[in-house]
Design a protein around this motif. Structure first.
Motif, mmCIF file in Angstrom:
data_model
loop_
_atom_site.group_PDB
_atom_site.id
_atom_site.type_symbol
_atom_site.label_atom_id
_atom_site.label_comp_id
_atom_site.label_asym_id
_atom_site.label_seq_id
_atom_site.Cartn_x
_atom_site.Cartn_y
_atom_site.Cartn_z
ATOM 1 N N THR A 162 0.832 -1.199 0.000
ATOM 2 C CA THR A 162 0.000 0.000 0.000
ATOM 3 C C THR A 162 0.867 1.249 0.000
ATOM 4 O OG1 THR A 162 -0.125 -0.096 2.423
ATOM 5 C CG2 THR A 162 -1.911 -1.140 1.180
ATOM 6 N N ASP A 163 0.345 2.299 -0.611
ATOM 7 C CA ASP A 163 0.993 3.609 -0.678
ATOM 8 C C ASP A 163 2.341 3.558 -1.385
ATOM 9 O OD1 ASP A 163 0.816 6.338 -0.263
ATOM 10 O OD2 ASP A 163 1.904 6.280 1.635
ATOM 11 N N ASN A 164 2.468 2.704 -2.405
ATOM 12 C CA ASN A 164 3.661 2.674 -3.241
ATOM 13 C C ASN A 164 3.280 2.144 -4.615
ATOM 14 O OD1 ASN A 164 3.883 -0.318 -3.164
ATOM 15 N ND2 ASN A 164 4.434 0.034 -1.018
ATOM 16 N N TYR A 165 4.247 2.197 -5.534
ATOM 17 C CA TYR A 165 3.964 1.769 -6.903
ATOM 18 C C TYR A 165 3.603 0.289 -6.986
ATOM 19 C CZ TYR A 165 5.851 6.237 -8.521
ATOM 20 O OH TYR A 165 6.064 7.569 -8.746
ATOM 21 N N GLY A 166 4.130 -0.519 -6.079
ATOM 22 C CA GLY A 166 3.823 -1.946 -6.118
ATOM 23 C C GLY A 166 2.350 -2.229 -5.952
ATOM 24 N N GLY A 167 1.681 -1.457 -5.095
ATOM 25 C CA GLY A 167 0.257 -1.655 -4.903
ATOM 26 C C GLY A 167 -0.558 -1.339 -6.135
ATOM 27 N N LEU A 168 -0.051 -0.467 -6.996
ATOM 28 C CA LEU A 168 -0.734 -0.146 -8.242
ATOM 29 C C LEU A 168 -0.427 -1.149 -9.345
ATOM 30 C CD1 LEU A 168 -0.164 3.728 -8.392
ATOM 31 C CD2 LEU A 168 -2.290 2.567 -7.809
ATOM 32 N N ILE A 169 0.839 -1.524 -9.462
ATOM 33 C CA ILE A 169 1.292 -2.286 -10.625
ATOM 34 C C ILE A 169 1.010 -3.776 -10.485
ATOM 35 C CG2 ILE A 169 3.324 -2.913 -11.960
ATOM 36 C CD1 ILE A 169 4.487 -0.159 -11.229
ATOM 37 N N VAL A 170 1.300 -4.357 -9.315
ATOM 38 C CA VAL A 170 1.210 -5.814 -9.156
ATOM 39 C C VAL A 170 -0.196 -6.350 -9.446
ATOM 40 C CG1 VAL A 170 1.419 -7.694 -7.490
ATOM 41 C CG2 VAL A 170 3.181 -5.939 -7.597
ATOM 42 N N PRO A 171 -1.278 -5.758 -8.924
ATOM 43 C CA PRO A 171 -2.606 -6.332 -9.227
ATOM 44 C C PRO A 171 -3.018 -6.215 -10.688
ATOM 45 C CG PRO A 171 -2.686 -4.932 -7.265
ATOM 46 C CD PRO A 171 -1.372 -4.678 -7.919
ATOM 47 N N ALA A 172 -2.388 -5.326 -11.450
ATOM 48 C CA ALA A 172 -2.805 -5.108 -12.840
ATOM 49 C C ALA A 172 -1.746 -5.530 -13.842
ATOM 50 C CB ALA A 172 -3.135 -3.628 -13.048
ATOM 51 N N MET A 173 -0.728 -6.289 -13.419
ATOM 52 C CA MET A 173 0.366 -6.583 -14.337
ATOM 53 C C MET A 173 -0.026 -7.604 -15.400
ATOM 54 S SD MET A 173 2.916 -8.740 -11.867
ATOM 55 C CE MET A 173 2.427 -10.281 -11.102
ATOM 56 N N VAL A 174 -1.110 -8.344 -15.219
ATOM 57 C CA VAL A 174 -1.652 -9.198 -16.274
ATOM 58 C C VAL A 174 -3.145 -9.329 -16.015
ATOM 59 C CG1 VAL A 174 -1.155 -11.333 -14.998
ATOM 60 C CG2 VAL A 174 -1.475 -11.405 -17.482
ATOM 61 N N THR A 175 -3.942 -9.160 -17.085
ATOM 62 C CA THR A 175 -5.395 -9.190 -16.963
ATOM 63 C C THR A 175 -5.969 -10.314 -17.824
ATOM 64 O OG1 THR A 175 -5.679 -7.608 -18.782
ATOM 65 C CG2 THR A 175 -5.464 -6.711 -16.545
ATOM 66 N N PRO A 176 -7.123 -10.852 -17.448
ATOM 67 C CA PRO A 176 -7.740 -11.916 -18.264
ATOM 68 C C PRO A 176 -8.061 -11.463 -19.686
ATOM 69 C CG PRO A 176 -8.750 -11.813 -16.089
ATOM 70 C CD PRO A 176 -7.865 -10.609 -16.202
ATOM 71 N N THR A 177 -8.426 -10.204 -19.860
ATOM 72 C CA THR A 177 -8.726 -9.713 -21.204
ATOM 73 C C THR A 177 -7.496 -9.786 -22.097
ATOM 74 O OG1 THR A 177 -10.378 -8.208 -20.279
ATOM 75 C CG2 THR A 177 -9.597 -7.747 -22.512
ATOM 76 N N SER A 178 -6.344 -9.395 -21.563
ATOM 77 C CA SER A 178 -5.110 -9.454 -22.339
ATOM 78 C C SER A 178 -4.753 -10.890 -22.706
ATOM 79 C CB SER A 178 -3.969 -8.800 -21.548
ATOM 80 O OG SER A 178 -4.273 -7.462 -21.219
ATOM 81 N N VAL A 179 -4.912 -11.813 -21.755
ATOM 82 C CA VAL A 179 -4.617 -13.220 -22.032
ATOM 83 C C VAL A 179 -5.558 -13.769 -23.095
ATOM 84 C CG1 VAL A 179 -4.543 -15.533 -21.016
ATOM 85 C CG2 VAL A 179 -3.676 -13.579 -19.717
ATOM 86 N N PHE A 180 -6.829 -13.414 -23.027
ATOM 87 C CA PHE A 180 -7.806 -13.892 -24.014
ATOM 88 C C PHE A 180 -7.466 -13.389 -25.415
ATOM 89 C CE2 PHE A 180 -11.691 -12.851 -26.383
ATOM 90 C CZ PHE A 180 -12.169 -14.136 -26.622
ATOM 91 N N LEU A 181 -7.155 -12.098 -25.549
ATOM 92 C CA LEU A 181 -6.843 -11.545 -26.861
ATOM 93 C C LEU A 181 -5.590 -12.180 -27.453
ATOM 94 C CD1 LEU A 181 -7.571 -7.741 -26.256
ATOM 95 C CD2 LEU A 181 -8.915 -9.340 -27.604
ATOM 96 N N MET A 182 -4.553 -12.352 -26.647
ATOM 97 C CA MET A 182 -3.320 -12.951 -27.149
ATOM 98 C C MET A 182 -3.525 -14.421 -27.512
ATOM 99 S SD MET A 182 -1.158 -10.502 -27.261
ATOM 100 C CE MET A 182 0.220 -11.521 -27.717
ATOM 101 N N THR A 183 -4.315 -15.132 -26.716
ATOM 102 C CA THR A 183 -4.564 -16.544 -27.013
ATOM 103 C C THR A 183 -5.300 -16.707 -28.338
ATOM 104 O OG1 THR A 183 -4.659 -17.065 -24.643
ATOM 105 C CG2 THR A 183 -5.630 -18.658 -26.166
ATOM 106 N N GLN A 184 -6.339 -15.917 -28.539
ATOM 107 C CA GLN A 184 -7.119 -16.030 -29.767
ATOM 108 C C GLN A 184 -6.299 -15.655 -30.994
ATOM 109 O OE1 GLN A 184 -9.448 -17.920 -28.085
ATOM 110 N NE2 GLN A 184 -10.644 -17.200 -29.827
ATOM 111 N N PHE A 185 -5.438 -14.669 -30.865
ATOM 112 C CA PHE A 185 -4.613 -14.278 -32.017
ATOM 113 C C PHE A 185 -3.557 -15.332 -32.308
ATOM 114 C CE2 PHE A 185 -1.348 -12.092 -34.374
ATOM 115 C CZ PHE A 185 -2.074 -11.260 -35.222
ATOM 116 N N LEU A 186 -2.928 -15.874 -31.285
ATOM 117 C CA LEU A 186 -1.870 -16.861 -31.493
ATOM 118 C C LEU A 186 -2.418 -18.155 -32.080
ATOM 119 C CD1 LEU A 186 0.207 -16.223 -28.263
ATOM 120 C CD2 LEU A 186 1.059 -16.054 -30.599
ATOM 121 N N LYS A 187 -3.682 -18.457 -31.853
ATOM 122 C CA LYS A 187 -4.276 -19.657 -32.436
ATOM 123 C C LYS A 187 -4.388 -19.559 -33.953
ATOM 124 C CE LYS A 187 -7.073 -21.288 -28.529
ATOM 125 N NZ LYS A 187 -8.449 -21.514 -28.027
#
Length: 302
Positions: A162-187
């Motif tokens: 909390t109260d540092n950059y880690g609290g902002l970056i770590v929870p958002a460093m990979v999202t399901p939407t990003s994984v879905f888009l990359m998976t569908q394109f790589l297929k």
């Protein structure tokens, strides 16, 4: 065909090409339905842009001009004092911009790298539990983000994020939407691309990094733009996880121009224009790749 010295010679006959004939064809007259469609689209576009244009114009007005009635579309006279105050007079505003750049930049880079690796595993590799974990990743998309705010904050507090950059970056460093888009394109890419390299002794990571990753530029652009936009516009989570004012992002810092009794709308609008300027510039630069990535990310299994 003519004969010269007993030898038959075929004369070249030039035929009009289809392209030339089509180019010389007069344009078809516009039908009434098409004219009405264009009118509706132009009207809808102007209606959608009207709030943005009015906000942009009002950012050059004084506080009295913003509150004047009836409102005027153009400032008279135009002033840059709002931008001068925000960029120099408001001491923490440049810090807010820096915090947003660090936050959005780190989230974008991590989403591109981690989501492309996860998409490569889900889209082009076989391992036990692959379908289960992929469906579990997609199931996360159905969970409202507001529902996990308290658990996410408790985890961040336990890990001293909390109260540092880690609290902002770590929870958002990979999202399901990003994984879905990359998976569908790589297929959509043929498997022979990396199979030949693997047969020649290339490692799996090297095949991904040197052969597959350069081919997914449209999907990478989509993931990068969506990740940057989501982090740049995020308001609720930075407000919750940050406690000191100097650690706020730009969206949270803009809220401080709203007081208990008086709201400085001219400063709020100027700050909002500064906030959306990077998104507009980045989108128009990478618009072609963004549209291409969205149009091809859902073609897997065609």
């Amino acid at each position: 065909m003519s004969t010269i010295g007993g030898v038959a010679r075929v004369e070249k006959v030039q035929l009009p090409s289809v392209a030339v004939s089509m180019r010389r064809r007069p344009p078809l007259p516009l039908s009434l339905s098409r004219v009405l469609l264009y009118v509706v689209l132009v009207g809808y576009g102007l209606f959608s842009l009207a709030p943005f244009l009015f906000a942009f114009s009002s950012s050059f007005k004084t506080y009295a001009q913003v509150l004047s009635w009836p409102p005027s579309l153009l400032p008279n006279p135009a002033t840059l004092d709002n931008y001068r105050f925000i960029l120099s007079g408001a001491q923490l505003f440049p810090r807010y911009i820096l915090n947003s750049i660090i936050y959005a930049g780190a989230v974008t880079v991590l989403n591109v790298l981690l989501a492309s690796m996860a998409g490569y595993a889900f889209g082009r590799m076989e391992f036990p539990g692959k379908n289960f974990f992929y469906l579990l990743t997609l199931a996360v998309l159905m969970i409202p983000s507001q529902l996990i705010l308290i658990p996410k904050f408790l985890v961040a507090y336990t890990l001293h994020l909390t109260d540092n950059y880690g609290g902002l970056i770590v929870p958002a460093m990979v999202t399901p939407t990003s994984v879905f888009l990359m998976t569908q394109f790589l297929k959509t890419l043929p498997r022979e691309l990396e199979e030949a390299a693997l047969i020649d002794g290339c490692s799996r990571f090297r095949a991904f990094w040197q052969i597959i990753f350069p081919l997914v530029r449209p999907a990478v652009t989509v993931v990068a733009l969506l990740s940057f936009q989501g982090a740049w516009n995020e308001f609720l989570w930075p407000l919750i996880v940050m406690s000191h004012q100097e650690n706020y992002t730009l969206t949270v810092g803009l809220a401080f121009f709203k007081g208990n009794y008086v709201t400085q709308y001219n400063l709020v609008l100027a700050g909002a224009m500064i906030s959306i300027a990077p998104l507009v510039i980045i989108f128009f630069i990478f618009q072609r790749y963004f549209i291409q990535g969205l149009s091809t990310s859902g073609l897997a299994g065609r």
